[in-house]
Scaffold this motif. Sequence first.
Motif, PDB file in Angstrom:
ATOM      1  N   LYS A 195       0.595  -0.879   0.362  1.00 19.81           N
ATOM      2  CA  LYS A 195      -0.335   0.000   0.365  1.00 19.81           C
ATOM      3  C   LYS A 195       0.945   1.091  -0.166  1.00 19.81           C
ATOM      4  O   LYS A 195       2.092   1.381   0.954  1.00 19.81           O
ATOM      5  N   TYR A 270     -14.446 -20.260  -5.209  1.00 20.35           N
ATOM      6  CA  TYR A 270     -13.935 -19.609  -4.997  1.00 20.35           C
ATOM      7  C   TYR A 270     -12.721 -19.950  -5.016  1.00 20.35           C
ATOM      8  O   TYR A 270     -13.561 -20.774  -3.539  1.00 20.35           O
ATOM      9  N   SER A 274      -7.946 -16.754   1.484  1.00 26.12           N
ATOM     10  CA  SER A 274      -6.953 -15.110   1.023  1.00 26.12           C
ATOM     11  C   SER A 274      -5.866 -15.528   0.614  1.00 26.12           C
ATOM     12  O   SER A 274      -4.856 -16.097   0.711  1.00 26.12           O
ATOM     13  N   LYS A 293     -17.924  -3.759  -8.573  1.00 30.03           N
ATOM     14  CA  LYS A 293     -17.059  -3.188  -8.051  1.00 30.03           C
ATOM     15  C   LYS A 293     -17.622  -2.207  -7.018  1.00 30.03           C
ATOM     16  O   LYS A 293     -17.131  -2.062  -5.377  1.00 30.03           O
ATOM     17  N   ALA A 294     -19.040  -2.692  -6.850  1.00 35.49           N
ATOM     18  CA  ALA A 294     -19.828  -1.439  -5.769  1.00 35.49           C
ATOM     19  C   ALA A 294     -19.859  -2.580  -4.998  1.00 35.49           C
ATOM     20  O   ALA A 294     -20.113  -2.488  -3.891  1.00 35.49           O
ATOM     21  N   VAL A 296     -18.310  -5.593  -4.434  1.00 35.88           N
ATOM     22  CA  VAL A 296     -18.137  -6.371  -4.158  1.00 35.88           C
ATOM     23  C   VAL A 296     -16.343  -6.271  -3.244  1.00 35.88           C
ATOM     24  O   VAL A 296     -15.721  -5.771  -2.992  1.00 35.88           O
ATOM     25  N   SER A 300      -7.556  -9.806  -1.448  1.00 32.31           N
ATOM     26  CA  SER A 300      -7.232 -10.850  -1.368  1.00 32.31           C
ATOM     27  C   SER A 300      -8.151 -12.062  -0.547  1.00 32.31           C
ATOM     28  O   SER A 300      -8.213 -13.376  -1.033  1.00 32.31           O
ATOM     29  N   ALA A 301      -8.923 -11.007  -0.120  1.00 34.64           N
ATOM     30  CA  ALA A 301     -10.321 -12.027   0.272  1.00 34.64           C
ATOM     31  C   ALA A 301     -10.753 -11.406   0.660  1.00 34.64           C
ATOM     32  O   ALA A 301     -11.392 -10.390   1.081  1.00 34.64           O
ATOM     33  N   SER A 303     -15.767 -10.735   0.028  1.00 29.57           N
ATOM     34  CA  SER A 303     -16.937 -10.874   1.043  1.00 29.57           C
ATOM     35  C   SER A 303     -17.946 -11.762  -0.945  1.00 29.57           C
ATOM     36  O   SER A 303     -18.833 -10.834  -1.537  1.00 29.57           O
TER      37      SER A 303
ATOM     38  N   TRP B  84     -19.788 -10.391   6.878  1.00 25.27           N
ATOM     39  CA  TRP B  84     -18.156 -10.336   7.003  1.00 25.27           C
ATOM     40  C   TRP B  84     -17.567 -10.024   5.715  1.00 25.27           C
ATOM     41  O   TRP B  84     -18.030 -11.113   4.838  1.00 25.27           O
ATOM     42  N   ASN B  85     -17.440  -8.909   5.110  1.00 29.91           N
ATOM     43  CA  ASN B  85     -16.870  -8.177   4.595  1.00 29.91           C
ATOM     44  C   ASN B  85     -15.241  -7.290   4.764  1.00 29.91           C
ATOM     45  O   ASN B  85     -15.749  -5.997   4.892  1.00 29.91           O
ATOM     46  N   PRO B  86     -14.380  -8.305   4.224  1.00 27.77           N
ATOM     47  CA  PRO B  86     -12.904  -7.383   4.275  1.00 27.77           C
ATOM     48  C   PRO B  86     -12.976  -6.447   3.250  1.00 27.77           C
ATOM     49  O   PRO B  86     -11.525  -5.911   3.836  1.00 27.77           O
ATOM     50  N   VAL B  87     -13.584  -6.053   2.072  1.00 24.69           N
ATOM     51  CA  VAL B  87     -13.256  -5.223   1.150  1.00 24.69           C
ATOM     52  C   VAL B  87     -14.324  -4.242   0.777  1.00 24.69           C
ATOM     53  O   VAL B  87     -15.752  -4.506   1.124  1.00 24.69           O
ATOM     54  N   THR B  89     -16.580  -1.195  -0.218  1.00 24.94           N
ATOM     55  CA  THR B  89     -16.758  -0.843  -1.233  1.00 24.94           C
ATOM     56  C   THR B  89     -18.341  -0.186  -1.470  1.00 24.94           C
ATOM     57  O   THR B  89     -18.536   0.063  -0.317  1.00 24.94           O
ATOM     58  N   GLU B  90     -18.188   0.716  -2.627  1.00 28.87           N
ATOM     59  CA  GLU B  90     -19.696   1.747  -2.512  1.00 28.87           C
ATOM     60  C   GLU B  90     -20.517   1.229  -1.726  1.00 28.87           C
ATOM     61  O   GLU B  90     -20.739   1.837  -1.019  1.00 28.87           O
ATOM     62  N   LEU B  91     -20.797   0.104  -1.848  1.00 27.64           N
ATOM     63  CA  LEU B  91     -22.537  -0.479  -1.674  1.00 27.64           C
ATOM     64  C   LEU B  91     -22.148  -1.266   0.255  1.00 27.64           C
ATOM     65  O   LEU B  91     -22.936  -1.138   0.911  1.00 27.64           O
ATOM     66  N   ASN B  92     -20.967  -1.622  -0.151  1.00 24.95           N
ATOM     67  CA  ASN B  92     -20.892  -2.092   1.576  1.00 24.95           C
ATOM     68  C   ASN B  92     -19.976  -2.256   2.323  1.00 24.95           C
ATOM     69  O   ASN B  92     -18.211  -2.174   2.012  1.00 24.95           O
ATOM     70  N   THR B 277     -18.184 -20.142   3.055  1.00 26.47           N
ATOM     71  CA  THR B 277     -19.393 -18.575   2.611  1.00 26.47           C
ATOM     72  C   THR B 277     -19.363 -18.023   4.152  1.00 26.47           C
ATOM     73  O   THR B 277     -19.981 -19.049   5.332  1.00 26.47           O
ATOM     74  N   GLN B 278     -19.620 -17.473   4.336  1.00 26.06           N
ATOM     75  CA  GLN B 278     -19.938 -16.101   5.104  1.00 26.06           C
ATOM     76  C   GLN B 278     -20.868 -16.187   5.249  1.00 26.06           C
ATOM     77  O   GLN B 278     -22.087 -15.907   5.683  1.00 26.06           O
ATOM     78  N   ARG B 279     -22.172 -16.941   4.067  1.00 29.81           N
ATOM     79  CA  ARG B 279     -23.689 -16.444   3.959  1.00 29.81           C
ATOM     80  C   ARG B 279     -24.216 -17.643   4.928  1.00 29.81           C
ATOM     81  O   ARG B 279     -23.983 -18.442   4.957  1.00 29.81           O
ATOM     82  N   SER B 302      -4.056 -11.793   4.938  1.00 30.83           N
ATOM     83  CA  SER B 302      -5.193 -10.236   5.186  1.00 30.83           C
ATOM     84  C   SER B 302      -5.556  -9.597   4.671  1.00 30.83           C
ATOM     85  O   SER B 302      -4.068  -9.414   4.149  1.00 30.83           O
ATOM     86  N   VAL B 303      -6.111  -9.149   3.552  1.00 30.98           N
ATOM     87  CA  VAL B 303      -6.050  -7.201   3.720  1.00 30.98           C
ATOM     88  C   VAL B 303      -5.362  -6.234   4.025  1.00 30.98           C
ATOM     89  O   VAL B 303      -5.272  -5.257   3.775  1.00 30.98           O
ATOM     90  N   GLY B 304      -5.511  -5.997   5.538  1.00 28.46           N
ATOM     91  CA  GLY B 304      -4.988  -5.783   6.111  1.00 28.46           C
ATOM     92  C   GLY B 304      -4.892  -5.598   7.287  1.00 28.46           C
ATOM     93  O   GLY B 304      -5.277  -6.831   8.089  1.00 28.46           O
ATOM     94  N   HIS B 307      -8.743  -6.949   9.550  1.00 31.36           N
ATOM     95  CA  HIS B 307      -8.986  -7.833   8.758  1.00 31.36           C
ATOM     96  C   HIS B 307      -8.154  -8.893   9.578  1.00 31.36           C
ATOM     97  O   HIS B 307      -8.952  -9.449  10.588  1.00 31.36           O
TER      98      HIS B 307
END
Lengths: 464, 345
Positions: A195, A270, A274, A293-294, A296, A300-301, A303, B84-87, B89-92, B277-279, B302-304, B307
Motif C-alpha cells: 500500500k 472461489y 486469501s 466494484k460496488a 464486492v 485477496s479475500a 465477500s 463478513w466483508n473484508p473489502v 466498496t461503494e455499497l458494502n 461461505t459467510q452467508r 489478510s487484507v489489512g 482484517h
Amino acid sequence: MSIVTRKIRATMLSLAIASALLLSACSSAPAAVEPTAVPEVAVEATAAPEATAIPEPTAVPEATATTEPTKAPEATATTAAEATATVEATATMAATATLAATQAATATKAVMTAPTATTAPAVASTEWEPRQLTAKLTGSGASFPNPLYQVWISVYTKNVVPGVQLSYSSVGSGQGQKDFIAYLTDFGGSDSAIKSSDVESKAPDAIHLPMVMGGVMPMVNIAGIKTPLKFTPETLAGIYLGAITNWNDPRLAKDNEGVAFPDLAITPVYRSDSSGTTSIWTDYLSKVSTDWKAKVGSGSAVSFPAGIGASGNAGVSATVLNTNGAVGYVEVGYALAAGFPLPFVKNASGNFVKPETNNVSAAANGMNISSNPQRLAASITNSAAPDAYPIAAFTYILVRQSTYTDVNKAQALADFLYWGLTTGQGATVRLGYAPLPEGMRIAAMKALKTVTVNGAPVIDAPVK
Amino acid sequence: MAVRISIRTADYDVEGQMAQQSTPPQWSTGKSPLRHGDVPFRAGTVALASAVVLLVFAVAWMLYTSSQEARTAFGWDLLFGSTWNPVETELNPVSFGGWPAVRGTLLSALIALIIAAPLAVAIGIYLAELCPLALRTPLSFLVELLAAVPSVIYGVWGVFVFVPFFSSTVAEPLSATVGAIVPWFAGPIATGRGLIVTGIILALMILPTIASLTRDVLRLVPNTQREAMLAIGATRWETIWLAVIPYSRAGIIGAIMLGLGRALGETMAATMLVGNTQRISESLFAPATTAASLVANELTNSVGSLHESALISVAFALFGITLFLNFGARLLIWFVERSSRGGRS
C-alpha cells in the motif's frame, strides 16, 4: 492378553527403528550433494573442454546426471562455444550433478544438460556472470510464484553459485510484505504492491521488481461439454455475482454458438484462503463490472455473493471436477499442469483470447512503464493490447533500494535476481508462468541496478 | 496383569487418576528429609507444570491484545454480526461479523456430537464389557488407530468419497422431499459440501477419541460393582446399565467433552468440507464456515491490519468457547460425580 500387547509393542518398536534407519539413510544421501568437494572436481572439469552444455531445459538438475557420457566427444563447435562462454558454471554443474550421481570417475566426460545455459532470449552470460559469493539470503511471500522460485533457487544454488544459500518460504503476499517491512527477510515476494501509505511510512526505499507474470482463468465442468467455452466480462461477473445462475442462460449461449448448454445450475467456486489469485480475479472483475466494484470490490479475500469456497488451486479444481455445473478460477500454470482445456475470455479490444503464455505476457504491452524504479508495480488486468489475455498480473520481488547494510548479501541477492531476470526467464514457460515482456524486463533490470549499499551500486551488469 | 492388580488395590476415581488419599504421600509433606535428587526433580517438574499454565495465559493474552483493534471497532458485532466483508466498496462497508463462523462451529460440533456420542459410548461399552477377550486388544488397537489418522486424510476421504455418495443418496432425495417443507433440509445441494457433511466427518473423527476413553473409564470400574450386581441375579445388560455406567458417568461425560473439544477446533477437515461461505443459510446442506477454518483461510494473507485483528478476535472467541465448554464439562463432572458415586441407589 499382555503377551499380545507386548508383541504389538515389539512390532511397532521394530517398525519405528526400521523407519528411523530408513529416514537417516535417505537424509544422508542428499548430504553427499553438498558442494564441499566441488572445487577439486571443478578444476578437473574446466580442464576438459568436452564438458558441454546442451540446451535442453530440465527442472530437476540431479536428473541430468544420468545422461550417457558417450555423447561428450561429439560436441560441435557451436555448443563448445556456448560451453566455454559459461565454462565456469558448466564445470560446477558437472561437478555437482556428477557428485549427486556418485560418478566422480566419469566427471569430465559426463554430458550435462545445463538449465543455466538454456534460455533462448538474451542470455547475458557472455558478458556477465554471477559472482561466486558466499551469503545466506532469506525471503518469504507469495505462494503463486513459489514453484518457480524454488526451481530457480535449486538450480542457482546447486549449479551457478554454490556458495550462496537461498531460501524462500511461501507464506502469502501479505505476510511476505510484513516480513519485508519488518526487516525479517532480505527480500519479499508479493503479488500485489505494498500500500502506498505503508511504503511511505514503513518501507520508503522498497522496490517492486516484477519477476514473472501469471494469468488466472475460469475452469468449468459441465457433463457432456468438452469444447472450450467463451466468456465475456459480463458473463464472468454475472456468474460470480449470482446473477447468472443457470448454464442455459441466453447471455452464455450468445457467445457460445453451437454449444448445447443443459438446464443446470451454476455453482461458482472461489478460493476460500486469501490469495493473490483472488486479488487478480477480483481486480479484473472490479475493472469490468461496476456492479462488482460496488458490491464486492477487490482484494485477496472478499465477500463472495454466490458460490462456495475451496482452499488452494488444488481445492478449487477438485471441487469443480467433482461438481457438475461448477465453475472455478485457477492459476493458468496450475490448470496447464493439470491438463484442463483453456477457455476464451473476451479482452478489452473485443477479441476472445486463450490464456496462452504469450497472450498473458502481452497483457503488459498496453501499459506505460514508469521510469521511477520504485513505481514499477501496476495492475495490468483488462489490458488494452489486442492480443492480451485480460486476467493477468505481475508477481514482484521486493528489495530495498538503499538500506541493505551487508554488501556481500546485497551483491549476492542482486546477482540472483539479475540471473532470474535473464537466464531464469527461460524456466517460466515450462512451469506455466509467462515471461516478462522485453520492456518490463529491462525496466526491472534498471531498477535492480539502482540498489546501493553505502552509495555504491551492488551490481554492474549489462541491461539487455 | 500388573495393571489389574493396581486397579484393585489402589483407590481410583472414575477418571482413572489416583484419588486424593486422606493422608497425602510422605514426600509432599516436606517433613521427611529430601534426598539429594529430590530437590532438582521437584523444582524441574514444578517449573514444567507451571510453564503449561503460563502458556495458556500467554496465548490468551496474545489473542486479547492482538484483537484489540477489531474489538474496539466492532465490539460484540464480532461475535454476533452476520456480515463478513473484508473489502470496502461503494455499497458494502467493511464489516467483520463472526456469527456465521461461530454458528458454523457450534452447529457442526453439535451434529458431530449427536452422531458420535451414542455410537462411541456403545463401542466403548462393547470393548470393555462384552467383547470376547481375543478380540478386545485388536479391536481397541484399531479404534485407537482411527484416532491417529491425520485430519487431512478424513478431509480428502470426505471430499472424494463421502460427499459424492452422501449428496446423491441422502441429500438430494431428502431435500427434494422433506426439504420442501423443512427449511433445515432445503436444497440446492450443488457441491454437497456443507454443515451436515462436516458434522458427519467430524463425528467419525471424534468417535475413536470418545470410544477409547469410554472403554478406559469402564475398565476402571471395580469388579466388585459387577460382581455385586451379578450376585443378586442381574442380567449382563442390567449390570452394565445400573452398576457400571452410573459409576463411570462422569468419566464418560469427560470423554464426550474431549471429543467435543476436538470437533470445535478441527480445522483441516472442516475447511475442506464446509464450503467456506459467510452467508448464513438455514439449510444444513448449504455451505457454511467454521471459526477455525475462517482463521486458517484468511489469516495468512489478510487484507489489512483490521482484517487480521478481526480474525484474531474470531480465534479468541473460539478459544473462549472451548474454555467455557471445558469449564462446563468440569462442573458437570463434579456435579454428576457427587450425586452418583457408587452407583445409582
